[in-house]
Design a protein around this motif. Structure first.
Motif, PDB file in Angstrom:
ATOM      1  N   THR A  23       0.807  -1.355  -0.064  1.00 21.84           N
ATOM      2  CA  THR A  23       0.041  -0.120   0.098  1.00 21.84           C
ATOM      3  C   THR A  23       0.869   1.232   0.142  1.00 21.84           C
ATOM      4  OG1 THR A  23      -0.147   0.056   2.345  1.00 21.84           O
ATOM      5  CG2 THR A  23      -1.749  -1.088   1.231  1.00 21.84           C
ATOM      6  N   ASN A  76      -7.190  -2.685   4.580  1.00 26.73           N
ATOM      7  CA  ASN A  76      -7.367  -3.168   3.208  1.00 26.73           C
ATOM      8  C   ASN A  76      -8.773  -4.129   3.378  1.00 26.73           C
ATOM      9  OD1 ASN A  76      -5.378  -1.895   2.258  1.00 26.73           O
ATOM     10  ND2 ASN A  76      -3.949  -3.829   2.458  1.00 26.73           N
ATOM     11  N   ARG A  79     -11.466  -1.775   3.156  1.00 26.95           N
ATOM     12  CA  ARG A  79     -11.539  -0.877   1.702  1.00 26.95           C
ATOM     13  C   ARG A  79     -11.669  -1.728   0.360  1.00 26.95           C
ATOM     14  NH1 ARG A  79      -6.181   2.436   1.144  1.00 26.95           N
ATOM     15  NH2 ARG A  79      -6.894   3.406   2.914  1.00 26.95           N
ATOM     16  N   ARG A  80     -11.076  -2.754   0.441  1.00 23.47           N
ATOM     17  CA  ARG A  80     -11.109  -3.680  -0.577  1.00 23.47           C
ATOM     18  C   ARG A  80     -11.993  -4.671  -0.749  1.00 23.47           C
ATOM     19  NH1 ARG A  80      -4.727  -3.597  -1.700  1.00 23.47           N
ATOM     20  NH2 ARG A  80      -4.326  -1.548  -1.801  1.00 23.47           N
TER      21      ARG A  80
END
Length: 84
Positions: A23, A76, A79-80
Motif C-alpha cells: 500500500t 485493506n 476498503r477492498r
C-alpha cells in the motif's frame, strides 16, 4: 526527545509495513507515521506494553511492526474486501 524518536521510528515501521502490504503507493509520509504509531498502540494492547511506546528494544520493534501490518490488513479488508 522521546516523542521525536517515536515519530521517526513509527514512520519507518509504518513505511516498512506499507511495503509489505503493498500500500506504499497509496500512502504518504504522514499516513506512514500514523500507521506506525497506531500499529504500536494496537500491538501494545494485545501484547501488554512491549512496544516502542514504552521502550526501545528488538522485540518492541517487532511487535510494533506486526501491529502496523495487522492494522493495514484490517484497513485493506474494509476498503477492498480482501486483505491484500
Amino acid at each position: 526527545m522521546g516523542i521525536i524518536i517515536l515519530i521517526i521510528v513509527g514512520g519507518i515501521i509504518g513505511w516498512l509495513a506499507s511495503i509489505v502490504m503493498r500500500t506504499d503507493a497509496q500512502q504518504g509520509i504522514l499516513l506512514n507515521v500514523v500507521v506506525g504509531i497506531v500499529g504500536a498502540l494496537l500491538a501494545g494492547l494485545v501484547v501488554g506494553g512491549n512496544t516502542i511506546m514504552n521502550g526501545f528494544s528488538l522485540s518492541a520493534l517487532l511487535f510494533s511492526f506486526l501491529g502496523a501490518v495487522v492494522l493495514l490488513a484490517i484497513v485493506n479488508l474494509f476498503r477492498r474486501g480482501s486483505v491484500r
